[in-house]
Design an enzyme around this catalytic site. Sequence first.
Site, PDB file in Angstrom:
ATOM      1  N   GLN A 182       0.606  -1.270  -0.186  1.00 43.71           N
ATOM      2  CA  GLN A 182       0.526   0.305   0.245  1.00 43.71           C
ATOM      3  C   GLN A 182       0.980   1.002   0.138  1.00 43.71           C
ATOM      4  OE1 GLN A 182      -3.146  -1.014   3.345  1.00 43.71           O
ATOM      5  NE2 GLN A 182      -2.126  -2.229   3.586  1.00 43.71           N
ATOM      6  N   ASP A 215       6.477   4.568  -1.152  1.00 45.01           N
ATOM      7  CA  ASP A 215       7.730   5.354  -1.136  1.00 45.01           C
ATOM      8  C   ASP A 215       8.575   3.985  -1.852  1.00 45.01           C
ATOM      9  OD1 ASP A 215       8.307   2.998   0.471  1.00 45.01           O
ATOM     10  OD2 ASP A 215       7.562   3.988   2.413  1.00 45.01           O
ATOM     11  N   HIS A 234      -1.688   1.313  -4.147  1.00 46.51           N
ATOM     12  CA  HIS A 234      -1.484   3.400  -3.940  1.00 46.51           C
ATOM     13  C   HIS A 234      -0.774   3.682  -5.249  1.00 46.51           C
ATOM     14  CE1 HIS A 234      -3.983   1.871  -0.140  1.00 46.51           C
ATOM     15  NE2 HIS A 234      -5.038   1.795  -1.098  1.00 46.51           N
ATOM     16  N   CYS A 275      -0.485  13.270 -15.716  1.00 45.71           N
ATOM     17  CA  CYS A 275      -0.661  14.896 -16.324  1.00 45.71           C
ATOM     18  C   CYS A 275      -2.052  14.141 -16.901  1.00 45.71           C
ATOM     19  CB  CYS A 275       0.061  14.704 -17.907  1.00 45.71           C
ATOM     20  SG  CYS A 275      -1.283  16.501 -18.621  1.00 45.71           S
ATOM     21  N   CYS A 310       3.383  19.406 -17.281  1.00 42.84           N
ATOM     22  CA  CYS A 310       3.279  18.604 -18.260  1.00 42.84           C
ATOM     23  C   CYS A 310       3.964  19.210 -19.454  1.00 42.84           C
ATOM     24  CB  CYS A 310       1.905  18.294 -18.827  1.00 42.84           C
ATOM     25  SG  CYS A 310       2.080  17.128 -19.624  1.00 42.84           S
TER      26      CYS A 310
END
Length: 246
Positions: A104, A107, A122, A130, A150
């Site tokens: 989840q 990092d 996640h 974008c 973007c």
Amino acid sequence: MRESREDSILNAAMLIHEASNVYAFTGAGVSVESGIPDFRSASGLWSRFDPMEYGTLGAFRRDPEKVWRMLQELVEIVDAEPNAGHRAMARMEEAGLLSGIITQNIDGLHQKAGSRNVIEFHGTVFRLVCLDCNRKFPLDRFADSLPPLCPYCNTIMKPDVVFFDEAIPPDALRQVEQIVRRADVLIVAGTSCNVMPAALIPLEVHEIGGRIVEINPEPVLKDMAEVTIAGPFASSMQQLVKALSS
Ligand SMILES: [Zn+2]
């Protein structure tokens, strides 16, 4: 009768050796020893930034610059280093004792530690998306120019993480469905299993006969878990890997 921690670790090692498909399911708790406080804890991100004001797609679309005030802090986790627990999981995979990890966390610490088969339920903070053209870019390309624009649309991009009002990426969902059917052991580590729909994963594995090994300082799956290792992630995983190799 309560087992000692040593007994639990030996029992977990036995289950893992008997199994053919062992997977792990990890949450914020596994990164705490890498210096990343749980976003939901008292000092965490969501105690300082209202999730409804800073953590939804709607909020981002309304005012991306405001949401980037929170994101500036969130993206700092790219500098964190994996801890001994992440490395122990990577060693298990290398030894053929762990088929993959569902995390989840956003990092990237499992991958940094050397784990290869990692499903990011996640999303990840290392990638930007974008919302206009759906193109994705590595964060490090824009690290000096946040909030990132973007290159095609000139609009502010969003980290490719799942906000509170967003659906789980379909690819991740599909892969997790397969794992749930295949897993005969699921190591649940560093998660209090209260974020939906991720929290359903151990439940589904358990319901179709998979066994649960829980590693948490304060266990939450007492009825469901076959083995409970009550302790911090890094040292518990180190001891588990030691037991697996002896
Ligand atoms: Zn674009």
